[in-house]
Design a protein around this motif. Structure first.
Motif, mmCIF file in Angstrom:
data_model
loop_
_atom_site.group_PDB
_atom_site.id
_atom_site.type_symbol
_atom_site.label_atom_id
_atom_site.label_comp_id
_atom_site.label_asym_id
_atom_site.label_seq_id
_atom_site.Cartn_x
_atom_site.Cartn_y
_atom_site.Cartn_z
ATOM 1 N N ASP A 130 -2.894 35.369 -13.431
ATOM 2 C CA ASP A 130 -4.074 35.528 -13.414
ATOM 3 C C ASP A 130 -4.297 36.392 -14.704
ATOM 4 N N ALA B 20 -9.965 35.056 -6.267
ATOM 5 C CA ALA B 20 -9.561 33.912 -6.879
ATOM 6 C C ALA B 20 -8.259 33.483 -6.814
ATOM 7 N N HIS C 156 -7.740 39.646 -7.073
ATOM 8 C CA HIS C 156 -9.195 38.988 -6.867
ATOM 9 C C HIS C 156 -9.099 37.798 -5.983
ATOM 10 N N ASN D 88 -8.923 43.476 -12.087
ATOM 11 C CA ASN D 88 -10.451 43.535 -12.083
ATOM 12 C C ASN D 88 -10.944 44.806 -11.339
ATOM 13 N N SER E 287 -10.469 32.870 -18.111
ATOM 14 C CA SER E 287 -11.875 32.449 -18.024
ATOM 15 C C SER E 287 -12.609 32.848 -19.658
ATOM 16 N N ALA F 256 -10.696 30.724 -14.608
ATOM 17 C CA ALA F 256 -9.628 31.244 -14.022
ATOM 18 C C ALA F 256 -9.396 30.378 -12.535
ATOM 19 N N THR F 257 -10.845 30.594 -11.891
ATOM 20 C CA THR F 257 -10.542 29.868 -10.443
ATOM 21 C C THR F 257 -10.057 28.661 -10.523
ATOM 22 N N HIS G 84 -15.616 33.076 -20.499
ATOM 23 C CA HIS G 84 -16.898 33.825 -20.143
ATOM 24 C C HIS G 84 -16.450 35.447 -20.442
ATOM 25 N N LYS G 85 -15.262 35.667 -19.980
ATOM 26 C CA LYS G 85 -14.915 36.937 -20.107
ATOM 27 C C LYS G 85 -14.068 37.488 -21.259
ATOM 28 N N THR H 275 -1.961 39.159 -10.686
ATOM 29 C CA THR H 275 -2.802 39.503 -11.946
ATOM 30 C C THR H 275 -2.157 40.141 -13.106
ATOM 31 N N ALA I 150 -7.485 36.407 -16.201
ATOM 32 C CA ALA I 150 -8.864 36.522 -16.198
ATOM 33 C C ALA I 150 -9.149 37.924 -17.230
ATOM 34 N N GLN I 151 -8.573 39.158 -16.848
ATOM 35 C CA GLN I 151 -8.990 40.550 -17.092
ATOM 36 C C GLN I 151 -7.932 40.868 -18.216
HETATM 37 N N1 PMP Z 1 -9.469 36.804 -11.477
HETATM 38 C C1 PMP Z 1 -9.770 38.022 -11.863
HETATM 39 C C2 PMP Z 1 -8.810 39.277 -12.046
HETATM 40 C C3 PMP Z 1 -11.068 38.168 -12.121
HETATM 41 O O1 PMP Z 1 -11.648 39.567 -12.562
HETATM 42 C C4 PMP Z 1 -11.826 37.097 -12.152
HETATM 43 C C5 PMP Z 1 -13.433 37.071 -12.272
HETATM 44 N N2 PMP Z 1 -14.186 38.337 -11.709
HETATM 45 C C6 PMP Z 1 -11.329 35.928 -11.695
HETATM 46 C C7 PMP Z 1 -10.250 35.735 -11.405
HETATM 47 C C8 PMP Z 1 -12.183 34.900 -11.518
HETATM 48 O O2 PMP Z 1 -12.839 34.448 -12.690
HETATM 49 P P1 PMP Z 1 -13.858 33.112 -12.746
HETATM 50 O O3 PMP Z 1 -14.943 33.570 -11.827
HETATM 51 O O4 PMP Z 1 -14.405 33.010 -14.189
HETATM 52 O O5 PMP Z 1 -13.223 31.760 -12.417
#
Ligand code: PMP
Length: 403
Positions: A197, A122, A120, A172, A220, A91-92, A222-223, A168, A199-200
């Motif tokens: 975003d 990011a 986040h 998170n 992402s 995601a970053t 991995h999540k 988001t 990611a969550q």
């Molecule tokens: N956005 C959110 C809401 C997240 O929770 C995270 C990971 N904690 C990220 C972005 C960034 O994800 P990554 O480190 O896998 O790029």
């Protein structure tokens, strides 16, 4: 959905920690991987290992087919077209790609980028960097004490100066699920593009990017029960087509001379260099696995679990919940009076309970609530009710030890 059966798919969950069965409640940081993902990675390196898009030999063709096949699976998972799926590190990197290749070229002094109070890092820092470089201003839409966006105030911050809204889908740090379709309508009514975003979100909700109506969606792997080092940026074709590359190198070109380079069309235009081939294939296996279980069943199971865990933890004296929105997913964030979150995390670990303690890369959220850190338990598809008991037991012990 039979959770006991599903747990058997995850080798890492079968272990003991400090002599007790692992209770893994740190899914917002990263999820464990099912065997189908581990097998896909193993098969790639054992049998098909080769570079993509370049070779005419059999292994290279197999690798290319699997890599592009993964792109198609992820597109289907998100309700998108394969040529709108850009593989990135996570995601970053997806957010940074949009900040640099989409926003920066059209951002000028006096313009604004709107984010929210629950982002986040990011989804803060890349916009801050773009603003600093151009003289634009970062604006922040506020939230309530429950951790819900104040939509009227957000709307007033959408002005002719706003060049992008980035927010988001699920927080998170708080677990809040934002009403993305509604907010996107508000932004689009003023011609403002929206980056989400995710990611969550993608592992806890059924996400269809077209139904949400957004412009960009980052996630992402991995999540999402997939490997680390792989993620996705989904972007509308019209945006991706109009964007210049961010990074240059092999695989993102149509032709190169020393005088001029013609770029490949998206998504390859944004995938310079050898990509994370195995990671993409592993992520393809992960989304196929989730689709096989059914997102609706996962959503229902996790919602029930989160409600039960929230009730149990809130009943412990001295607990203050951080993030009490009506619409929440997966995340139970809290502080305990008189006990530092890190001490709680350490005691919980002795019980085999893995939670995250800290600021969760969301320092502005911590500042908003006036706490340095929280304890965060976050649930995934393989968690079940019996795991709430050791969580609460260990919490009580931490209180007795430290309070
Ligand atoms: N956005 C959110 C809401 C997240 O929770 C995270 C990971 N904690 C990220 C972005 C960034 O994800 P990554 O480190 O896998 O790029």
């Amino acid at each position: 959905m039979n959770v006991a059966e599903l747990r058997a798919d995850f080798p890492a969950l079968q272990q003991k920690v400090h002599g007790r069965p692992l209770v893994y409640l740190d899914n917002a940081a990263t999820t464990h991987k099912p065997k189908v993902v581990l097998d896909a990675l193993d098969k790639f390196y054992r049998e098909d290992n080769s570079n993509v898009h370049r070779g005419v030999h059999t292994l290279s063709q197999r690798a290319t087919e699997s890599y592009e096949g993964a792109r198609a699976k992820i597109a289907q998972f998100l309700g998108a077209e394969a040529n709108e799926i850009v593989f990135v590190r996570g995601a970053t990197e997806g957010i940074n790609l949009v900040a640099n290749a989409f926003l920066r070229p059209q951002l000028h002094k006096g313009d604004e980028v709107l984010i929210t109070a629950m982002e986040h890092h990011a989804n803060i820092v890349p916009w801050q960097l773009a603003c600093e470089a151009t003289g634009a201003k970062l604006r922040v839409a506020p939230m309530s004490q429950t951790g819900e966006l104040l939509l009227d105030e957000l709307e007033t911050l959408l002005t002719p100066r706003t060049k992008l809204l980035a927010l988001t889908h699920v927080s998170n740090a708080l677990g809040t699920v934002n009403p993305i379709a509604q907010i996107t309508e508000m932004a689009h009514a003023r011609g403002i593009p929206v980056l989400v975003d995710g990611a969550q979100a993608v592992q806890h909700l059924s996400v269809n990017v077209c139904e949400l109506g957004v412009d960009f969606y980052a996630l992402s792997g991995h999540k999402l029960y997939g490997p680390t080092g792989i993620g996705v940026l989904w972007g509308r074709s019209a945006h991706l087509e109009g964007m210049a590359p961010w990074q240059g190198g092999g695989d993102m070109i149509r032709s190169v001379t020393f005088e001029k380079t013609e770029f490949a069309p998206p998504p390859l235009r944004f995938e310079a260099g050898t990509p994370n081939i195995a990671g993409a294939i592993g992520l393809g296996a992960a989304v196929e696995y989730l689709a096989g279980i059914g997102l609706d069943a996962i959503v229902a199971h996790e919602r029930e679990l989160l409600t039960a865990a929230t009730d149990a933890v809130a009943a412990i004296e001295g607990v203050r919940l951080i993030g009490t929105a009506d619409a929440k997913a997966s995340v139970l964030s809290f502080v305990v009076e008189g006990v530092h979150p890190h001490d709680i995390g350490t005691v919980l670990d002795r019980y085999g309970v893995a939670v995250r303690t800290g600021h969760h890369c969301a320092q502005p959220v911590m500042a908003f609530y006036g706490v340095p850190a929280t304890v965060r338990a976050s649930f995934g598809l393989y968690n079940y009710h019996a795991e709430i008991v050791p969580l609460c037991k260990a919490l009580r012990e931490a209180q007795e030890l430290f309070a």
